[in-house]
Design a protein around this motif. Sequence first.
Motif, PDB file in Angstrom:
ATOM      1  N   TYR A   1       0.866  -1.184   0.034  1.00 36.99           N
ATOM      2  CA  TYR A   1       0.018   0.038  -0.027  1.00 36.99           C
ATOM      3  C   TYR A   1       0.966   1.214   0.046  1.00 36.99           C
ATOM      4  O   TYR A   1       2.190   1.358   0.530  1.00 36.99           O
ATOM      5  CB  TYR A   1      -1.040  -0.050   1.229  1.00 36.99           C
ATOM      6  CG  TYR A   1      -0.367   0.231   2.527  1.00 36.99           C
ATOM      7  CD1 TYR A   1       0.048   1.316   3.005  1.00 36.99           C
ATOM      8  CD2 TYR A   1       0.129  -1.033   3.251  1.00 36.99           C
ATOM      9  CE1 TYR A   1       0.491   1.647   4.335  1.00 36.99           C
ATOM     10  CE2 TYR A   1       0.644  -0.647   4.667  1.00 36.99           C
ATOM     11  CZ  TYR A   1       0.710   0.418   4.977  1.00 36.99           C
ATOM     12  OH  TYR A   1       1.571   0.696   6.389  1.00 36.99           O
TER      13      TYR A   1
ATOM     14  N   TYR B   1       0.758   5.221   1.010  1.00 35.15           N
ATOM     15  CA  TYR B   1       0.143   6.067   2.012  1.00 35.15           C
ATOM     16  C   TYR B   1       0.750   7.407   1.679  1.00 35.15           C
ATOM     17  O   TYR B   1       1.879   7.768   1.615  1.00 35.15           O
ATOM     18  CB  TYR B   1       0.176   5.785   3.298  1.00 35.15           C
ATOM     19  CG  TYR B   1      -0.548   6.712   4.377  1.00 35.15           C
ATOM     20  CD1 TYR B   1      -1.682   7.089   4.197  1.00 35.15           C
ATOM     21  CD2 TYR B   1       0.266   6.911   5.562  1.00 35.15           C
ATOM     22  CE1 TYR B   1      -2.246   8.103   5.285  1.00 35.15           C
ATOM     23  CE2 TYR B   1      -0.478   7.928   6.508  1.00 35.15           C
ATOM     24  CZ  TYR B   1      -1.524   8.377   6.118  1.00 35.15           C
ATOM     25  OH  TYR B   1      -2.080   9.272   7.118  1.00 35.15           O
TER      26      TYR B   1
ATOM     27  N   LEU C   1      -4.719   6.634   0.881  1.00 35.32           N
ATOM     28  CA  LEU C   1      -4.019   5.414   0.576  1.00 35.32           C
ATOM     29  C   LEU C   1      -4.397   4.730  -0.613  1.00 35.32           C
ATOM     30  O   LEU C   1      -5.634   4.833  -0.958  1.00 35.32           O
ATOM     31  CB  LEU C   1      -4.232   4.512   1.923  1.00 35.32           C
ATOM     32  CG  LEU C   1      -3.547   3.078   2.009  1.00 35.32           C
ATOM     33  CD1 LEU C   1      -3.386   2.648   3.556  1.00 35.32           C
ATOM     34  CD2 LEU C   1      -4.302   2.001   1.448  1.00 35.32           C
TER      35      LEU C   1
ATOM     36  N   THR D   1      -3.816   1.080  -3.083  1.00 32.78           N
ATOM     37  CA  THR D   1      -3.442  -0.162  -3.370  1.00 32.78           C
ATOM     38  C   THR D   1      -3.614  -0.778  -4.636  1.00 32.78           C
ATOM     39  O   THR D   1      -4.511  -0.175  -5.430  1.00 32.78           O
ATOM     40  CB  THR D   1      -4.262  -1.120  -2.142  1.00 32.78           C
ATOM     41  OG1 THR D   1      -5.373  -1.176  -2.516  1.00 32.78           O
ATOM     42  CG2 THR D   1      -4.014  -0.493  -0.813  1.00 32.78           C
TER      43      THR D   1
END
Length: 776
Positions: free
Chosen positions: A91, A93, A99, A101
């Motif tokens: 992920y 951030y 965030l 993914t």
Amino acid sequence: MPKSSKPKELVAPSKIAPLKKNKPLKVTTNSYQMEVKNVVCYRYDVKITGKADERNQFLLTGSKGSDRQKQTELAEILSLAMKKENITQLYIYDGASTLHTLSQFNVKKNGASGTIIATIDSTELSPSLRNSYFSKSHGRFDVTVELNSAQPQLHSSDLLNESPEFTSCPVTQMIQIVLCEEAKRNNFLITDGGNEMFDRAGVTQSRGVEDMNGVGAGIKIAMGVEGKSAAHLILNYKKKQFFANTPLTNLYLDWTNIPKFPPRATTVLKHLPSMGSQLSRWGSSHTTEEAFWRSQREKKKAFNFPIEIQHGNPPRCERPHKRFELTKTVGEKAHILSPNKILESFGVKIRPEPLVVDAVTVPIPTIQYKTSCTAPDHSKQEKREVRGPFLEPRTAKDCGVTVGEIGIENLAQTYPGTCVLLAIEKVGISDVWNTVEFSYSRNLPHSNLSLQSLSSFTPFYADYSSSPTHGFLKLQERLCDVVTQQVSFDKSLSRPTIDRSTTINFMLKLNLKSGGLNHKVKPDPLIAHLWGDSSNTLFISYDVCHSSGILYRKGEVCDEPSCVGFGFNGTSHPEAIIGDFHYQLPRTEQVDDEVLKTRANFILTQYATARKKFPDQIVILRDGVSEGQHAMVVNDEFSAIKDGIMTCLKNNKRPKVPALALLIVTKRHANCLFVKDGQGISNVPPLTAIDQGIVRKNGNEVIFVSHCPLQGTAQPIVINMLHNEKVFKTNDELVQLMSVMCCAHQSSTTIASLPEMIYAADEYAKRGADIFQAYK
């Protein structure tokens, strides 16, 4: 107050004919091709709430998560939450509230599928983070990560369809964050929201200050070398200074004298919080990592990252070949120009070689004096001689010399009058140079009476550059209507005898301040309707200055108004630039509508009075705005200027409306241009322009290098045409106009790096800010 209505999207103007490339020059850029594949990504919203008890709750994530200290804290909390929920997938951030993914989280706990809800007890935090928020009581952080409801999926290929001046750019923001992830994991320091990264390894340290090599990396959606839209990464070498993690007494500051500083002199201390440091008390055992600011006694915070230094001597400018090599070296180490598995997993790969495009060199304009003509010489870095008398010499008043901190007898030795007299005769100012001794008083610049008594002279105020008299001198100049000139013993008067160039510089300013015109630029016939004796074009430029050199952090109360500087050719001579400044609310980049309406009306009236006619076309030049502010300039500021113009025409019963054009002209960008040949890397020749390949996909953009720098790498100006009512038909006209404007600077014998109109607006804005500071 600013309008709350939703901003309109910018409508791109029609394309105009590109530059004619009769003898193109191959130019190496600092733009790198980005290969983009379609990869589906997922966007999550992050919410972190702290609870010391049931009544004391606070939200950490949000708009205030942009500073580096908050990003460090949030990243630690989120990492603990991910480990607690056994999340091992990749992920990315942003350190605030978003965030990304490559696949959805496969969890379901107390919420919707794919939503992460975790609680982090204060006992699980690191000591520094625990002391920052829960030093006096037990507490916890509640972490929620859930799919964004508005746009949960992002396609990396949509990067090519985004533009910061039209719509929001979620894919661009995602790729920008992903871009620096590998560098972050390799111990690079990430600043400016991910746009800059600095190598912590191998730094040089001197008295608590570290020099770090780094790069600025920005994404640009360009026209493309092959004529198709392309994503480019603009990579530019940077070197900055940071405070080292060392005892405070090791810093270059003289900490022992801090209590003696007046309140406004403690700028360094005042602005350490904005750089990430907070100080508790003086002492050799306290490091910048442990520092703590007195104004936040209730919250002890430990800061564990380098702090950018805003004072001291900045790193020197690097030569083109050195900058080119360092950009490649740091770029490879940051995994931007070397394999980057994380970036490739999001569908992006960067080619390691910079793009090469065709450029055009503009013919050198001719500079005309009263009896002769000349032109800049590239081999002499564009310096030109003053050939004969000034074009319009003015009879100067007697020049009185007011001395600051040394006696008149020392000035006589440093300032030989014979040299000045010779120069006055040479350039056509026919009057005597009269050195008059005035009794020195430290309050001279503050006194209205003193300067008013000099109204029969053109006062030269001689002092040292370290003396804070310039602002007061210019304030009195404004209040007393007396033209002054400050000279410095340690700069312009530092030599035993004044050389010819220094004397000529004095005379250039003296004639200009007396209302004369030093020279004019003979334009190419292509733009004779825009510039020169036969033209009838009104030019209006404006820029905003937010403070007189004082640094303010985001959200800090500012007691200085923003100052808007205006420049325009409102005299009987088409090339003579005059101007003024206007104050508005502090820290406001958008110029107030009423200010623009009032000034536009006044400027057009002044032009018509001086020229005995109204203009056929009006060209407006704006400086100091980024691409994301282009829509604001067009929809708000330009509309207000048009209202002021229409009011003037209506009051004077003029039915014909002049054709309008709006240009954004700025040097605040990252583009660099180089010539690569058998001898290596060097600056491009002066007056070099590019309008294809690396320019923006939408609208009309031109990258133009006007000058040859005395040191370092040439910084181009970028021109964006946002509105055009057939004032310009080709980019050749636009570049020719910029060329003559860069040669039109009246108080210099070189080609300037900025067009004279932009330079004037910038100087008027700075002058207004300095005068207000002196007035206050």
